[in-house]
Write an enzyme that holds these catalytic residues in place. Structure first.
Site, PDB file in Angstrom:
ATOM      1  N   ARG A 113       0.856  -1.190   0.000  1.00 38.20           N
ATOM      2  CA  ARG A 113       0.000   0.000   0.000  1.00 38.20           C
ATOM      3  C   ARG A 113       0.890   1.237   0.000  1.00 38.20           C
ATOM      4  NH1 ARG A 113      -2.455   2.916   4.959  1.00 38.20           N
ATOM      5  NH2 ARG A 113      -3.696   4.467   3.892  1.00 38.20           N
ATOM      6  N   HIS A 122      -2.745  10.927   1.293  1.00 37.03           N
ATOM      7  CA  HIS A 122      -2.153  10.659   2.610  1.00 37.03           C
ATOM      8  C   HIS A 122      -1.539  11.976   3.110  1.00 37.03           C
ATOM      9  CE1 HIS A 122      -0.556   7.197   5.260  1.00 37.03           C
ATOM     10  NE2 HIS A 122      -0.221   8.313   5.874  1.00 37.03           N
ATOM     11  N   GLU A 149      -6.902   8.247   6.919  1.00 35.81           N
ATOM     12  CA  GLU A 149      -7.135   8.868   8.222  1.00 35.81           C
ATOM     13  C   GLU A 149      -7.593  10.320   8.118  1.00 35.81           C
ATOM     14  OE1 GLU A 149      -3.850   8.232  10.878  1.00 35.81           O
ATOM     15  OE2 GLU A 149      -3.970   6.066  10.690  1.00 35.81           O
ATOM     16  N   ASN A 167      -6.998   1.425  10.358  1.00 40.66           N
ATOM     17  CA  ASN A 167      -5.643   1.631  10.859  1.00 40.66           C
ATOM     18  C   ASN A 167      -5.721   1.603  12.379  1.00 40.66           C
ATOM     19  OD1 ASN A 167      -5.191   2.182   8.190  1.00 40.66           O
ATOM     20  ND2 ASN A 167      -4.484   4.274   8.477  1.00 40.66           N
ATOM     21  N   TYR A 211      -3.394   1.450  16.146  1.00 44.42           N
ATOM     22  CA  TYR A 211      -2.128   1.436  16.885  1.00 44.42           C
ATOM     23  C   TYR A 211      -2.318   1.189  18.384  1.00 44.42           C
ATOM     24  CZ  TYR A 211       0.042   2.948  12.597  1.00 44.42           C
ATOM     25  OH  TYR A 211       0.479   2.978  11.306  1.00 44.42           O
ATOM     26  N   GLU A 260      -3.163  -0.304   8.275  1.00 41.21           N
ATOM     27  CA  GLU A 260      -1.950   0.081   9.008  1.00 41.21           C
ATOM     28  C   GLU A 260      -1.990  -0.530  10.399  1.00 41.21           C
ATOM     29  OE1 GLU A 260      -0.905   4.238   9.454  1.00 41.21           O
ATOM     30  OE2 GLU A 260      -1.445   4.631   7.367  1.00 41.21           O
TER      31      GLU A 260
HETATM   32  C1  FCB Z   1      -0.658   6.858  11.025  1.00 44.87           C
HETATM   33  C2  FCB Z   1      -0.273   7.490   9.699  1.00 44.87           C
HETATM   34  C3  FCB Z   1       1.067   7.016   9.172  1.00 44.87           C
HETATM   35  C4  FCB Z   1       2.077   6.936  10.291  1.00 44.87           C
HETATM   36  C5  FCB Z   1       1.547   6.085  11.410  1.00 44.87           C
HETATM   37  C6  FCB Z   1       2.521   5.871  12.528  1.00 44.87           C
HETATM   38  O1  FCB Z   1      -1.570   7.677  11.692  1.00 44.87           O
HETATM   39  O2  FCB Z   1      -1.272   7.217   8.744  1.00 44.87           O
HETATM   40  O3  FCB Z   1       1.469   7.867   8.135  1.00 44.87           O
HETATM   41  O4  FCB Z   1       2.362   8.218  10.746  1.00 44.87           O
HETATM   42  O5  FCB Z   1       0.389   6.689  11.934  1.00 44.87           O
END
Ligand code: FCB
Length: 478
Positions: free
Chosen positions: A84, A128, A173, A302, A304, A379
């Site tokens: 991607r 992006h 995002e 995405n 984290y 992501e």
């Molecule tokens: C996401 C972004 C990516 C990178 C990661 C760590 O929010 O899409 O570009 O910064 O975090």
């Protein structure tokens, strides 16, 4: 049956599951003045003193523009089956309007051809975060015209690559674009105006809808169009009504503001009520909601770390209020009475708590929210302080543990009935991490910023093995 009596968890993924990695244009390409490319808001922002760590910028980044063949070869050697990446708008349409620059499009044609030749499936993200500066000068995302410009740009790229790229993502995002770009100001263009942030969110939604229609008007019907949301997993710190209300309010601002119009054709009534002292939403015109709610072929998630909130009650905000940098301005319009807290547990270099249960929860939420819609994890990954050892290798066992836990969570969601079709690790290689510059390394491939040499970390070999076998080694605990 009790936990301990269960047979060993099967860890094989569906045979067609895509094993990918993700990047974005400004974070890796460099070559910012090549072929008539003009500055984007990130060129301007990163060259403004004080905006990024050490004044870092993407002028060279990891020079992927010149080294893409080497990078694709590396992905192929590792065994990845998908990649991607994003297109730099100002490389293909320098002022954000008017005719396309063929040299710019040719770069992406060559990249895609290289991927296809190696059996790697490309997924293109159109936006992006790197808006052409001229469009920002004309008002940026708070202005409606930017959505029309995006649709035109989508059509240009769709015409150029639609014959060879099946998977399309309109926006990455949009929450970050709107609320970090125009609210807290930690991202480009660095504005701190809550009304501008809400207007930007609406026009990003509109851009997605118009862009999707534009793509479909020029592409083969079997191509898939999706959007990548950083849908947050918002958790209340307690079951107190005030904390539950705080969590609902942030959920509307983080999630409902996008998936409301995208999936259900309306902004949540609770969002409109909670922001009524900030904005009257008069920029949502007749027909906009219909234009936004285009049928999606897939949804990109995405993830984290989860977000832990409470009612303010005089409690100061902890870290994690907006994830991508500190600001004295809030990215949450109308939510002054909400406090943010650090989720307990181990943290990555970003200070983000490692919690794979959040990924499972997120996926299962969208199984309810959008039944039957194929999902991709577009992501997921972690930054650690990776060092090259004396033996020339980079050992990153924490990243392997992180990936193992999160892939196990994806697997568990599939077992629970979710239609997850692929996973894109953030990131293929170390790169320009926005306001943090080059200080945070998210890559599974290490980049020496002096020589630009690429060295796969141990996590890259581990992930390659997972990709080649389609299964997770061992039984992880989630
Ligand atoms: C996401 C972004 C990516 C990178 C990661 C760590 O929010 O899409 O570009 O910064 O975090």
């Amino acid at each position: 049956m009790s936990e301990s009596a269960q047979p060993a968890t099967p860890v094989a993924f569906p045979p067609a599951f895509l094993w990918g990695a993700a990047t974005s244009a400004y974070q890796i390409e460099g070559a910012v003045r090549k072929g008539g490319r003009t500055p984007s808001i990130w060129d301007t922002f990163s060259h403004t003193p004080g905006k990024t760590a050490d004044g870092d910028h993407g002028d060279i980044a990891v020079d992927h523009y010149h080294r893409y063949r080497e990078d694709v070869a590396l992905m192929a050697e590792l065994g990845l089956t998908a990649y991607r990446f994003s297109v730099s708008w100002s490389r293909v349409q320098p002022t954000g309007r008017g005719p396309a620059v063929q040299v710019g499009l040719d770069f992406y044609r060559r990249l895609v051809d290289e991927l296809l030749a190696k059996g790697i499936k490309p997924a293109v993200t159109l936006y992006h975060w790197d808006l052409p500066q001229e469009l920002e000068d004309a008002g940026g995302w708070p202005e409606r015209d930017t959505a029309y410009r995006f649709a035109e740009y989508a059509q240009i790229v769709g015409e150029a690559l639609g014959d060879r790229v099946e998977q399309w993502i309109t926006l990455n995002e949009p929450w970050c674009s709107a609320f970090l770009g125009y609210g807290s100001g930690v991202h480009a263009p660095g504005r701190t105006d809550p009304v501008a942030a809400l207007r930007a969110a609406h026009h990003l939604n509109l851009a997605h809808g118009l862009g999707t229609a534009a793509l479909r008007s020029v592409m083969p019907p079997l191509n898939q169009v999706a959007v990548s949301l950083n849908s947050s997993v918002i958790r209340p710190i307690s079951q107190r009504p005030a904390d539950l209300a705080a969590a609902r309010q942030i959920d509307d601002l983080a999630n409902g503001i996008f998936h409301g119009p995208l999936l259900h054709g309306a902004y949540p009534a609770t969002l409109l009520a909670a922001t009524s002292t900030v904005t009257d939403w008069s920029y949502v015109l007749d027909g906009d909601l219909r234009a936004i709610q285009q049928p999606l072929d897939a949804l990109g998630l995405n993830y984290y770390t989860p977000t832990l909130v409470s009612a303010a009650d005089g409690v100061p905000d902890g870290p994690g209020a907006d994830g991508h940098g500190a600001s004295s301005f809030s990215p949450w319009p109308g939510a002054d009475d909400v406090a943010f807290h650090q989720t307990p547990g181990e943290r990555t270099e970003m200070g983000w708590t490692v919690d794979p249960t959040g990924l499972h929860e997120l996926i299962m939420r969208y199984v309810q929210e959008a039944p039957g819609l194929p999902l991709y994890i577009t992501e997921n990954g972690a930054a650690y302080e990776d060092k090259v050892d004396a033996d020339g290798r980079v050992h990153d066992p924490e990243r392997i543990t992180y990936l193992h836990g999160h892939l196990a969570a994806v697997h568990r969601a599939i077992t629970d009935g979710a239609d997850v079709r692929g996973y894109y690790l953030w990131s293929l290689m170390d790169n320009f991490e926005w306001a943090y510059g080059y200080a945070k390394r998210f890559g599974m491939v290490h980049v020496d910023y002096g020589t630009l040499e690429r060295t796969p970390k141990s996590s890259a070999h581990w992930y390659g093995e997972v990709a080649r076998t389609g299964a997770l080694p061992g039984v992880p605990t989630v």
